[in-house]
Scaffold this active site. Sequence first.
Site, mmCIF file in Angstrom:
data_model
loop_
_atom_site.group_PDB
_atom_site.id
_atom_site.type_symbol
_atom_site.label_atom_id
_atom_site.label_comp_id
_atom_site.label_asym_id
_atom_site.label_seq_id
_atom_site.Cartn_x
_atom_site.Cartn_y
_atom_site.Cartn_z
ATOM 1 N NE ARG A 290 -16.187 18.496 -41.319
ATOM 2 C CZ ARG A 290 -17.311 17.808 -41.046
ATOM 3 N NH1 ARG A 290 -17.889 17.972 -39.878
ATOM 4 N NH2 ARG A 290 -17.826 16.973 -41.915
ATOM 5 C CB SER B 218 -29.944 17.716 -40.400
ATOM 6 O OG SER B 218 -30.100 16.462 -39.796
#
Length: 467
Positions: free
Chosen positions: A308, A395
């Site tokens: 991240r 995604s």
Amino acid sequence: MIDLKALRDDPQRFIDGARAKGSDVDIPRLLELDEQRRALLAEQEQLRSEQKRIGKEVGPQLGKLKGQLKKASVDELPALEAQVGELEARPAELKQRIQQLDESIEAIDPEWRTLQLHVPQPPDLDVPVGATAEENIEIRRWAPEGWDWDADWQTNRGFAARTHLELVDELDLVDFERGVKVAGSRSYALTGDGMRLHQAILAFGMNHITRRHGFRATSVPVIVREQAMTGTGFFPGGREQTYHIDADSTPGPGQDLYLTGTGEVGLMGLHADEILDADSLPLKYATVSTCFRREAGAAGKDTAGLYRIHQFDKVEQVVVCRADEAESREHHAAMIGIVEELLQALELPYRLLQCCTGDLGMKNADMIDIECWIPGRGGEDDAGRPSGEFGETHSASRLYDFQCRRLNLRYRGEDGKTVFCHSLNNTVVASPRILIPILEMHQQADGTVRIPEPLRPYMDGQEVIGG
RNA sequence: GGUGGGGUGGCGGAGCGGUUGAACGCGCCGGUCUUGAAAACCGGUAUGGCCUUCGGGUCAUCGUGGGUUCGAAUCCCACCCCCACCGCCA
């Protein structure tokens, strides 16, 4: 943006949809404002209609009278003034009432507008209801020959797994310390073969999507106007996730811009406000772009490593197609297939997740995530080593016309009417995050990393990192 | 950093106070002609909202927001955006 007519026709669908997504947008209030607004508008229109009619009838007459008034002798004045006064009375009254109505409409307009921007696309009925990502449902998984899902890494490979943090340190692939010195937490500098592998995977992804699947390679602006952010549905919801180049702090024209968190913004923004030729559809675009994310609200989450981070690069695919659910679903499946093909070529175990309603976000009717198996994630096992865990790497979203409505992106249908397009988007590959499973899954007992076959051409034939 | 020019329909481009939602051209659709096509000719062709007895009615829109006026694409003010030239730089 949802269709207000659809909302009026079936409010419950949108109320249920918002609840399923965990949105607290006040839809009854929106309906109430909408009704008020329409009533005011109807009245105003009627008055305007009268105003126009009168204008046509008495306007020229009035002009003539006023001309006469200037040249009139003293005796004629009173009569002429009386006539002018009479003719002006009704228009003046109309004007005043129209202005009053204007004020009433303006009073409710901002709230009406804001509420509209906050009503989410209702999830499709076949999307499972759930509150958080915890309730996403696994659809299927894939692993290369020889990988046993029921066994741990040690059993599968015969040696203990290093985490990507250990690997990049030992093989000198990332310099976190200096990255942080330059840019703060969640920053990094890829070094040596780390950077080369990063470039290789991006180039491979770009070639894969464009050469094998016919997507059009396109570069996009990553510094964009607010309109592009709102149009693609990232604003107003995602403001706190976005870097803003502030006009106040850096004076000069054209500085009030935002850094995009995905190439989707630039790609979808390209055709905003256009009416496309139906024959030109579907549009299939791919880009590779740097993505910027503030990760506000993620404090303490995934703080170590490449998982991240504030800045990364991503190959992204988008499709703009006719407003046809079946076609839209086909493109969705196809985009996911492209990614599966890519991951299989890279020999990375993964699973497909059907995201539940609570994980969908504002603009999606449906979303499939792909997670790669990351041996170095997850809780510790008995030996104090990570037990492995899936991590989201892709995604794929299906948006119906929600995004194109905001973007005002349409095509001309067979009957000549304009129709909002459908849009979809999916990750092709995001790096450096994808380097985590690549490094960890392809590490060897001697501490080196085998470069997967498809990436070797992009690394001048190199087969191994380290050693 | 300096100085100008400009934002009008799917596109190009007129209009600069009143039947202008907007000339003209291109494009697109339909028709005539043709064995078929092209060309030519004729006709049609903006977007959005609201209402509708589904025939239509009505309002808004000439970058955006205000103002002047009985009336604004047209006049005034503010803002946004785009372009050109010079300088500087990759």
